[in-house]
Design a protein around this motif. Structure first.
Motif, PDB file in Angstrom:
ATOM      1  N   GLN B  68      42.077  39.318  40.006  1.00 39.12           N
ATOM      2  CA  GLN B  68      43.013  38.744  39.667  1.00 39.12           C
ATOM      3  C   GLN B  68      43.764  37.919  41.178  1.00 39.12           C
ATOM      4  O   GLN B  68      43.328  36.933  41.630  1.00 39.12           O
ATOM      5  CB  GLN B  68      44.188  39.887  39.625  1.00 39.12           C
ATOM      6  CG  GLN B  68      43.943  40.356  38.305  1.00 39.12           C
ATOM      7  CD  GLN B  68      44.461  41.828  37.973  1.00 39.12           C
ATOM      8  OE1 GLN B  68      45.227  42.275  38.629  1.00 39.12           O
ATOM      9  NE2 GLN B  68      43.527  42.500  37.085  1.00 39.12           N
ATOM     10  N   LEU B  71      41.333  41.217  47.114  1.00 43.78           N
ATOM     11  CA  LEU B  71      40.206  41.607  46.968  1.00 43.78           C
ATOM     12  C   LEU B  71      40.092  42.942  46.191  1.00 43.78           C
ATOM     13  O   LEU B  71      41.191  43.684  46.307  1.00 43.78           O
ATOM     14  CB  LEU B  71      39.965  42.114  48.517  1.00 43.78           C
ATOM     15  CG  LEU B  71      39.463  40.688  49.434  1.00 43.78           C
ATOM     16  CD1 LEU B  71      39.250  41.166  50.944  1.00 43.78           C
ATOM     17  CD2 LEU B  71      38.191  40.263  48.995  1.00 43.78           C
ATOM     18  N   TRP B  72      38.993  43.095  45.402  1.00 42.66           N
ATOM     19  CA  TRP B  72      39.045  44.241  44.764  1.00 42.66           C
ATOM     20  C   TRP B  72      37.738  45.174  45.196  1.00 42.66           C
ATOM     21  O   TRP B  72      36.837  44.421  45.336  1.00 42.66           O
ATOM     22  CB  TRP B  72      38.540  44.005  43.334  1.00 42.66           C
ATOM     23  CG  TRP B  72      38.910  45.367  42.526  1.00 42.66           C
ATOM     24  CD1 TRP B  72      37.833  45.838  42.025  1.00 42.66           C
ATOM     25  CD2 TRP B  72      40.155  45.803  42.005  1.00 42.66           C
ATOM     26  NE1 TRP B  72      38.275  46.724  41.076  1.00 42.66           N
ATOM     27  CE2 TRP B  72      39.671  46.831  41.200  1.00 42.66           C
ATOM     28  CE3 TRP B  72      41.577  45.428  42.115  1.00 42.66           C
ATOM     29  CZ2 TRP B  72      40.532  47.775  40.277  1.00 42.66           C
ATOM     30  CZ3 TRP B  72      42.270  46.481  41.267  1.00 42.66           C
ATOM     31  CH2 TRP B  72      41.985  47.490  40.761  1.00 42.66           C
ATOM     32  N   LEU B  73      38.042  46.622  45.355  1.00 43.71           N
ATOM     33  CA  LEU B  73      36.797  47.524  45.747  1.00 43.71           C
ATOM     34  C   LEU B  73      36.572  48.711  44.953  1.00 43.71           C
ATOM     35  O   LEU B  73      37.456  49.476  44.629  1.00 43.71           O
ATOM     36  CB  LEU B  73      36.989  48.041  47.094  1.00 43.71           C
ATOM     37  CG  LEU B  73      36.164  48.992  47.784  1.00 43.71           C
ATOM     38  CD1 LEU B  73      34.801  48.666  47.764  1.00 43.71           C
ATOM     39  CD2 LEU B  73      36.544  49.610  49.036  1.00 43.71           C
ATOM     40  N   ASN B  74      35.494  48.706  44.279  1.00 43.42           N
ATOM     41  CA  ASN B  74      35.111  49.713  43.363  1.00 43.42           C
ATOM     42  C   ASN B  74      34.203  51.056  44.530  1.00 43.42           C
ATOM     43  O   ASN B  74      33.050  50.572  44.584  1.00 43.42           O
ATOM     44  CB  ASN B  74      34.324  49.544  42.392  1.00 43.42           C
ATOM     45  CG  ASN B  74      34.068  50.819  41.421  1.00 43.42           C
ATOM     46  OD1 ASN B  74      34.346  51.991  41.782  1.00 43.42           O
ATOM     47  ND2 ASN B  74      33.147  50.455  40.445  1.00 43.42           N
ATOM     48  N   LEU B  75      34.809  51.700  45.449  1.00 42.72           N
ATOM     49  CA  LEU B  75      34.244  52.319  46.434  1.00 42.72           C
ATOM     50  C   LEU B  75      33.224  53.235  45.956  1.00 42.72           C
ATOM     51  O   LEU B  75      33.625  54.244  44.934  1.00 42.72           O
ATOM     52  CB  LEU B  75      35.352  53.381  46.927  1.00 42.72           C
ATOM     53  CG  LEU B  75      34.955  53.975  48.093  1.00 42.72           C
ATOM     54  CD1 LEU B  75      34.362  53.285  49.494  1.00 42.72           C
ATOM     55  CD2 LEU B  75      35.692  54.982  48.637  1.00 42.72           C
ATOM     56  N   PRO B  76      31.958  53.143  46.256  1.00 42.22           N
ATOM     57  CA  PRO B  76      30.884  53.873  45.804  1.00 42.22           C
ATOM     58  C   PRO B  76      30.978  55.240  46.518  1.00 42.22           C
ATOM     59  O   PRO B  76      31.072  55.617  47.835  1.00 42.22           O
ATOM     60  CB  PRO B  76      29.878  53.171  46.242  1.00 42.22           C
ATOM     61  CG  PRO B  76      30.047  52.089  47.172  1.00 42.22           C
ATOM     62  CD  PRO B  76      31.524  52.212  47.097  1.00 42.22           C
ATOM     63  N   ALA B  77      30.979  56.542  45.762  1.00 47.54           N
ATOM     64  CA  ALA B  77      31.102  57.691  46.775  1.00 47.54           C
ATOM     65  C   ALA B  77      29.877  57.726  47.703  1.00 47.54           C
ATOM     66  O   ALA B  77      29.972  58.439  48.814  1.00 47.54           O
ATOM     67  CB  ALA B  77      31.389  58.980  45.954  1.00 47.54           C
ATOM     68  N   LEU B  80      30.182  57.016  51.177  1.00 47.76           N
ATOM     69  CA  LEU B  80      30.883  57.803  52.039  1.00 47.76           C
ATOM     70  C   LEU B  80      29.861  59.203  52.326  1.00 47.76           C
ATOM     71  O   LEU B  80      29.880  59.750  53.405  1.00 47.76           O
ATOM     72  CB  LEU B  80      32.216  58.177  51.515  1.00 47.76           C
ATOM     73  CG  LEU B  80      33.213  57.174  51.321  1.00 47.76           C
ATOM     74  CD1 LEU B  80      34.557  58.030  50.683  1.00 47.76           C
ATOM     75  CD2 LEU B  80      33.614  56.321  52.555  1.00 47.76           C
ATOM     76  N   PHE B  92      35.672  57.677  57.833  1.00 46.47           N
ATOM     77  CA  PHE B  92      36.661  56.935  57.383  1.00 46.47           C
ATOM     78  C   PHE B  92      36.198  55.546  56.934  1.00 46.47           C
ATOM     79  O   PHE B  92      35.189  55.087  57.508  1.00 46.47           O
ATOM     80  CB  PHE B  92      37.772  56.778  58.769  1.00 46.47           C
ATOM     81  CG  PHE B  92      38.240  57.944  59.347  1.00 46.47           C
ATOM     82  CD1 PHE B  92      39.194  58.717  58.396  1.00 46.47           C
ATOM     83  CD2 PHE B  92      37.550  58.709  60.237  1.00 46.47           C
ATOM     84  CE1 PHE B  92      39.654  59.868  58.962  1.00 46.47           C
ATOM     85  CE2 PHE B  92      38.046  59.986  60.656  1.00 46.47           C
ATOM     86  CZ  PHE B  92      39.166  60.489  60.146  1.00 46.47           C
ATOM     87  N   TYR B  93      37.327  54.812  56.349  1.00 47.90           N
ATOM     88  CA  TYR B  93      36.748  53.477  55.891  1.00 47.90           C
ATOM     89  C   TYR B  93      37.667  52.676  55.741  1.00 47.90           C
ATOM     90  O   TYR B  93      38.952  53.222  55.417  1.00 47.90           O
ATOM     91  CB  TYR B  93      35.689  53.367  54.773  1.00 47.90           C
ATOM     92  CG  TYR B  93      36.615  54.048  53.225  1.00 47.90           C
ATOM     93  CD1 TYR B  93      36.947  55.227  53.067  1.00 47.90           C
ATOM     94  CD2 TYR B  93      37.119  52.963  52.587  1.00 47.90           C
ATOM     95  CE1 TYR B  93      37.957  55.500  52.209  1.00 47.90           C
ATOM     96  CE2 TYR B  93      37.800  53.267  51.445  1.00 47.90           C
ATOM     97  CZ  TYR B  93      38.078  54.775  51.239  1.00 47.90           C
ATOM     98  OH  TYR B  93      38.963  54.827  50.129  1.00 47.90           O
ATOM     99  N   THR B 104      42.401  48.290  51.384  1.00 50.42           N
ATOM    100  CA  THR B 104      42.407  50.001  50.930  1.00 50.42           C
ATOM    101  C   THR B 104      41.550  50.565  52.063  1.00 50.42           C
ATOM    102  O   THR B 104      41.127  49.961  53.048  1.00 50.42           O
ATOM    103  CB  THR B 104      41.888  50.002  49.661  1.00 50.42           C
ATOM    104  OG1 THR B 104      41.715  51.320  49.058  1.00 50.42           O
ATOM    105  CG2 THR B 104      40.265  49.609  49.591  1.00 50.42           C
ATOM    106  N   ASN B 106      41.129  54.892  53.792  1.00 51.45           N
ATOM    107  CA  ASN B 106      41.630  56.311  53.969  1.00 51.45           C
ATOM    108  C   ASN B 106      42.383  56.447  55.240  1.00 51.45           C
ATOM    109  O   ASN B 106      42.729  57.367  55.881  1.00 51.45           O
ATOM    110  CB  ASN B 106      40.723  57.387  53.915  1.00 51.45           C
ATOM    111  CG  ASN B 106      39.559  57.497  54.784  1.00 51.45           C
ATOM    112  OD1 ASN B 106      39.362  56.380  55.404  1.00 51.45           O
ATOM    113  ND2 ASN B 106      38.939  58.714  54.799  1.00 51.45           N
ATOM    114  N   ARG B 107      42.275  55.417  56.230  1.00 52.06           N
ATOM    115  CA  ARG B 107      42.844  55.392  57.500  1.00 52.06           C
ATOM    116  C   ARG B 107      42.710  53.793  58.059  1.00 52.06           C
ATOM    117  O   ARG B 107      41.666  53.322  58.063  1.00 52.06           O
ATOM    118  CB  ARG B 107      42.312  56.140  58.453  1.00 52.06           C
ATOM    119  CG  ARG B 107      42.538  56.005  59.895  1.00 52.06           C
ATOM    120  CD  ARG B 107      41.970  57.138  60.719  1.00 52.06           C
ATOM    121  NE  ARG B 107      42.514  58.513  60.439  1.00 52.06           N
ATOM    122  CZ  ARG B 107      42.698  59.356  61.447  1.00 52.06           C
ATOM    123  NH1 ARG B 107      42.274  59.283  62.633  1.00 52.06           N
ATOM    124  NH2 ARG B 107      43.050  60.587  61.307  1.00 52.06           N
TER     125      ARG B 107
END
Lengths: 372, 464
Positions: B68, B71-77, B80, B92-93, B104, B106-107
């Protein structure tokens, strides 16, 4: 704040009791206060607190039973000056996020070091219960078909006889329930066939609920025949009182969630907090959990009904406790969540997405109904 | 009050010196090795754990798309999960777009200055919310048909794993360094002891010697100590010579004194057998003469002993050679004149000053003059010269053949057996000259008279 918007759709408590409080009083001048925020209903929590208070009469305990959404909102809001000493919540990703952000304090006791590694993180976050995610079906289902005993059998039934089951299967709506979302993530991680199951659920127009108790009541009413992904501890106590229902721990794999306990780093009463968490990890508390509650004890030294050991003995490798680790952070990622829910929606609706419009609409958090 | 005696380095035993000077650098070396080992361990741990940051950020970057309008991220578990090792680090990423806007994560994580060239990944130790973090920043670019936006994946982990690995590596090095240092210390101490062992042998050998033994040491010694042994042996040899000289001197002196005493005794005995007072008188005159000679000999022996005594305090003063010579000549003139010797003095009418001990110079001068008269000179001239100051005594006696001049300086050596000299005169003069650091030279006074060349004795002083 992405976390906050996620939390608005998170609700675990199957009986969303009003935010009730239990106060075990010691009004002596030298009483040591202890404040606990928990997502654990009074019938389950009361025996534990009473026992702790009996052993530590000098402690003045205040227990706030909250919904997890409120619990995490309060903790984030109070941040550096928390009111609570101890948090207990089954919302594992959110609890892990708090710990990962450094809000938890390490517990340096022998009990904490001896706690099984799979059920703790850094001596800061401890899984003290062992609650399988289960299926519940009506006993009269057996007249129509063999009740499903595993995820694979559920998929089989849905594919074999979609018509009789149309609208009769109920599960969490991951878009509206944080618990449902967590299980969807874990299911998808464990099995690629999960998406086939979601498609089959979509085809059979499965009902979507937001709480375990709503599902249980629908099953008891006879509206639904099969409930998928219910929290075992709540289901167990409900089924005990409703003989028309039967509980099934899936044989191929059973997700297990744990109530995560942690002491807050800036806890106002760190000493009593340590004593309480240490107590929860001890054998007496774990034995109480096994016998007096439907939660499931983790302590490796305790066997018998209602323990992790017993569940492992019957199900063996099928037991899949949610792994406590940074992987829990992934589903909390805003974009990740959008992507997963979009995938889920596509699978459930069985048609390609209409990009922008549907995406934003599904992400709009819907408030949990106040009661089931 | 008991104060520890001040430590004086010169009093430290050789063993301690060796030990200190070998062990101090050894300790320094060990310290340097430890510091180096610590840094290396830290670096190795960082390298190992930075790989995790690298892998995690790459795995995240692979999932970045353009969707769209952003930037789009499909974060791979798994990305982490791979950041957390057994040490259970906090992770953290964050994903940032080309403008540095937070997409996006977590910090929020800080940016790192992009280095020169194209290092895709950079690392740094940062602090976020009082938490020490290792940050890795991956600069990447979308790989698609339509867009190639740049973006940054920033990942961070706490340091527990690194620190554990670093201290584990360091402990291994620590053990190595300590073992090596310990061995080196033992070797150093042992070798110092072994190297110093010959010194102990030498000391023991010297201590065990009979104090009267002056024979050379014959110990087998390492080169450095062999030199010391040789020096000791040379000293012993000199002492042997000195003792031999002394013994000979004592023998000569006794012999010289015995002769006049025996003469006295014989003469007295002879005279006692007679009753003629004229004979007695004759005997008494002879005895008086002999007694005078014996007395003079004893006096000279005394002078020589005093001169040769190295412990005699030297009280030097400014002495005018001219005045001194005039005084001596005045005192001895009449005595010599009676023997028919003509004594004269030649000196410029001014002072010639040297640093000297006056009685010694007088002794020397009187001996020279007496010597000349005793050996048959009839004309003796004392001369003072300046620049350099010189005291010269010239006579017209028989002289001394060139080959005997060195011998003539030894005590009890007499140029000719006749005459009444004691044989000590020139020895005394030599001693005085040496005591004053002056040069004594002998040569012919009248070289043209080969029969009777005379003798010219020159004492040349250093310039005052």
């Amino acid at each position: 704040m992405p976390v906050a918007s996620l939390l608005t759709v998170w609700l675990l408590a199957p009986v969303p009791a009003p935010a009730d409080t239990l106060h075990l009083v010691n009004d002596a001048a030298d009483a040591r206060p202890l404040v606990i925020y928990g997502v654990l209903d009074m019938p389950q929590m009361r025996p534990l607190l009473a026992d702790f208070h009996r052993r530590n009469p000098d402690v003045d305990i205040v227990y706030h039973n909250l919904q997890s959404i409120e619990l995490h909102a309060r903790v984030r809001q109070q941040h550096a000056r928390p009111e609570a000493d101890v948090l207990i919540s089954p919302a594992m990703p959110w609890q892990f996020q708090l710990a990962n952000d450094g809000l938890s304090a390490p517990l340096e006791t022998a009990m904490a070091s001896a706690w099984p590694a799979w059920a703790r993180w850094r001596q800061e976050l401890f899984g003290v219960t062992f609650e399988p995610i289960v299926m519940v079906y009506r006993r009269d289902l057996a007249a129509r078909m063999a009740p499903p005993r595993s995820h694979a059998e559920l998929l089989e039934r849905l594919e074999e006889m979609p018509e009789p089951l149309r609208g009769r299967v109920v599960t969490y709506d991951p878009r509206l329930s944080g618990a449902g979302y967590t299980y969807a993530v874990e299911d998808a991680r464990i099995s690629a066939r999960y998406w086939a199951l979601v498609e089959a659920l979509g085809r059979s127009e499965a009902a979507l609920e937001t709480t375990t108790s709503a599902m249980l009541e629908g099953l008891s009413d006879g509206r639904y025949w099969i409930g998928y992904n219910l929290i075992g501890s709540y289901a167990q106590s409900y089924v005990n009182a409703h003989p028309e229902l039967e509980i099934v721990v899936p044989r191929d794999y059973a997700l297990v969630l744990q109530r995560m306990v942690m002491t807050l780093r800036d806890a106002p009463h760190p000493r009593t907090a340590e004593r309480f968490v240490d107590y929860l990890l001890g054998e007496p508390a774990q034995r109480l959990i096994a016998t007096e509650t439907s939660l499931g004890a983790v302590h490796p030294g305790i066997t018998g009904l209602g323990t992790a050991n017993a569940l492992r003995d019957t199900l063996g490798d099928a037991i899949r406790p949610v792994r406590i680790g940074p992987g829990l952070l992934a589903p909390l990622d805003t974009l990740k969540r959008q992507a997963l829910l979009e995938q889920w929606r596509q699978a459930f609706d069985n048609h390609p997405p209409e990009p922008s419009a549907s995406l934003t609409s599904t992400l709009e958090p819907t408030q949990e109904p106040a009661s089931p | 009050m008991s104060l520890a005696p001040p430590i004086r380095l010169s009093h430290l035993s050789l063993y301690r010196r060796l030990a200190i000077w070998l062990l101090l650098p050894l300790a320094l070396l060990a310290a340097i090795m430890l510091v180096e080992a610590w840094l290396t361990s830290r670096q190795a741990a960082d390298r190992a754990y930075d790989r995790l940051l690298d892998a995690a950020s790459l795995s995240i970057a692979e999932q970045v798309r353009w969707q769209q309008s952003g930037l789009w991220l499909n974060l791979p578990a798994s990305a982490l999960e791979m950041l957390a090792t057994d040490a259970e680090e906090r992770v953290f990423y964050a994903l940032y777009d080309v403008h540095g806007h937070y997409v996006t994560g977590n910090r929020p994580l800080p940016a790192l200055p992009a280095g020169d060239g194209e290092p895709r990944m950079s690392y740094a130790d940062v602090t976020s919310d009082d938490m020490a973090l290792r940050l890795g920043v991956l600069r990447a670019r979308l790989e698609g048909w339509d867009r190639s936006d740049r973006f940054e994946v920033r990942v961070a982990q706490t340091l527990e794993g690194r620190e554990a690995l670093a201290s584990q590596l360091f402990r291994a090095s620590l053990v190595n360094v300590l073992v090596i240092a310990g061995l080196a210390m033992i070797i150093v101490l042992l070798s110092a002891r072994i190297a110093l062992e010959p010194l102990t042998r030498l000391r023991r050998a010297i201590r065990e010697r009979d104090p009267r033994t002056l024979s050379p040491l014959t110990l087998e010694m390492p080169r450095e100590l062999a030199e010391l042994r040789e020096a000791l042996n040379e000293l012993l040899a000199r002492m042997r010579r000195v003792r031999a000289n002394q013994e000979r001197f004592i023998g000569d002196a006794s012999h010289q004194l015995r002769t006049p005493l025996a003469g006295l005794s014989a003469r007295a005995e002879l005279a006692l057998r007679q009753s003629d007072p004229a004979r007695w008188r004759e005997a008494l005159v002879t005895m008086d003469d002999t007694a005078n000679r014996a007395s003079r000999l004893a006096g000279q022996l005394l002078s020589l002993t005093r001169l040769n005594n190295p412990e005699a305090a030297l009280d030097r003063e400014r002495v005018d050679l001219v005045a001194l010579a005039r005084g001596c000549v005045r005192n001895t003139f009449s005595r010599l004149h009676r023997r028919g010797v003509d004594l004269g003095i030649e000196a410029a009418p001014r002072t010639v000053v040297v640093d000297a001990t006056p009685w010694q110079l007088e002794e020397a001068l009187i001996n020279l003059v007496d010597n000349a008269s005793v050996y048959g000179a009839t004309l003796v001239t004392v001369r003072i010269e300046t620049a350099p100051p010189r005291l010269i005594v010239e006579d017209n006696g028989p002289g001394i053949p060139e080959s005997e001049r060195l011998l003539a300086l030894r005590p009890f050596h007499r140029g000719q057996e006749s005459g009444s000299g004691t044989g000590l005169g020139l020895a005394i003069v030599d001693s005085v000259a040496r005591a004053h650091g002056a040069r004594l030279t002998l040569h012919d006074a009248y070289p043209e008279h080969s029969e009777r060349p005379g003798l010219c004795i020159v004492i040349t002083f250093c310039d005052a």
